[in-house]
Design an enzyme around this catalytic site. Structure first.
Site, PDB file in Angstrom:
ATOM      1  N   ARG A  20      49.263  73.568 -55.715  1.00  0.00           N
ATOM      2  CA  ARG A  20      48.898  74.028 -56.818  1.00  0.00           C
ATOM      3  C   ARG A  20      47.700  74.704 -56.654  1.00  0.00           C
ATOM      4  NH1 ARG A  20      48.263  70.215 -61.329  1.00  0.00           N
ATOM      5  NH2 ARG A  20      47.302  69.024 -59.948  1.00  0.00           N
ATOM      6  N   ARG A  28      46.699  58.475 -57.954  1.00  0.00           N
ATOM      7  CA  ARG A  28      46.568  58.888 -59.300  1.00  0.00           C
ATOM      8  C   ARG A  28      47.934  58.478 -59.909  1.00  0.00           C
ATOM      9  NH1 ARG A  28      45.369  64.937 -58.061  1.00  0.00           N
ATOM     10  NH2 ARG A  28      46.670  65.702 -60.017  1.00  0.00           N
TER      11      ARG A  28
END
Ligand code: AP5
Ligand code: MG
Length: 216
Positions: free
Chosen positions: A127, A172
């Site tokens: 990303r 995460r």
């Protein structure tokens, strides 16, 4: 309208929230983006959040509910918002219910973006974002029409998040499964949980969300 996009890191919450904002004029409230701004501005919240985010852990519920409550009071939110990254714990979900009741607002739908964990590391590590306007891209899945030039603003500087490493994504993901996924039955019980296939191509996910919105 108040929508929640719920999904793992890299599920596509930010990508779809930007599209909903552009098409429907809803305001994207990304708690991750708000925290990243606080970190880069060096505010008190930013100083508290920096190390927590770099580890991939969650920032405290008190900080997060305070940020969202203040933001919902701003006038641009009256047309509706997309909550991207909030709530993330049961305490945050309960705090959201009571703040919305106080503000005479109500939650219309929670859209779960269903993904397999296997694709998320590649999504997150590939990303990047336009440094000027914040438009999101991906090395493989979402390239700008002209390499190195943002489709939205023509900018040619891009940035990557410091928490977008394979190691941090693993933490995460654990936070997501342990603390956020339990919200799915919470919202199912309220009868407002919807689902889209977050493994589909970006355009197809957008179509699935648009189809859901017609019935909300
Ligand atoms: P946050 O910024 O919210 O990160 P996250 O939840 O880990 O989610 P991401 O932003 O990584 O994923 P996304 O679903 O938005 O994916 P995207 O659309 O960009 O939070 C960061 C940190 O802040 C947390 O770890 C925590 O420390 C803290 N925090 C934030 N909120 C908090 C809260 N409420 N409580 C406590 N702490 C909080 O897509 C990813 C990439 O994949 C993009 O490049 C995109 O182009 C591509 N892509 C998207 N969809 C597809 C698709 N369908 N197919 C192929 N590629 C796709
Ligand atoms: Mg995001």
């Amino acid at each position: 309208m108040i929508l929640i996009l719920l999904g793992a890191p890299g599920a596509g919450k930010g990508t779809q929230a930007q599209r909903l904002q552009d098409k429907h004029g809803l305001i994207q409230l990304s708690t991750g983006d708000m925290l990243r701004s606080a970190v880069s501005e060096g505010t008190e919240i930013g100083l508290k959040a920096k190390a927590v985010m770099e580890r991939g852990d969650l920032v405290s519920d008190d900080i997060m509910t305070g940020i969202i409550s203040d933001r919902l009071d701003q006038p641009d939110c009256t047309n509706g918002v997309i909550l991207d990254g909030f709530p993330r714990t049961e305490a945050q979900a309960e705090a959201l219910d009571s703040m919305l009741a106080d503000k005479k607002m109500s939650l219309n739908a929670v859209i779960e973006m269903k993904t397999d964990d296997t694709v998320l590391v590649e999504r997150v590590t590939g990303r990047y974002t336009c440094a000027n306007c914040g438009a999101g891209y991906h090395d493989k899945f979402l390239k700008p029409a002209e390499e190195g030039v943002c489709d939205k603003c023509g900018g040619n500087e891009f940035s990557r998040r410091s928490d977008d490493t394979a190691e941090t994504v693993t933490t995460r993901l654990q936070s997501y499964h342990n603390q956020t996924a339990p919200l799915l039955p919470y919202y199912k019980g309220k009868g407002i949980l919807k689902q889209v296939d977050g493994m589909a191509e970006i355009e197809e996910v957008t179509l699935q969300i648009e189809a859901l919105l017609k019935n909300i």
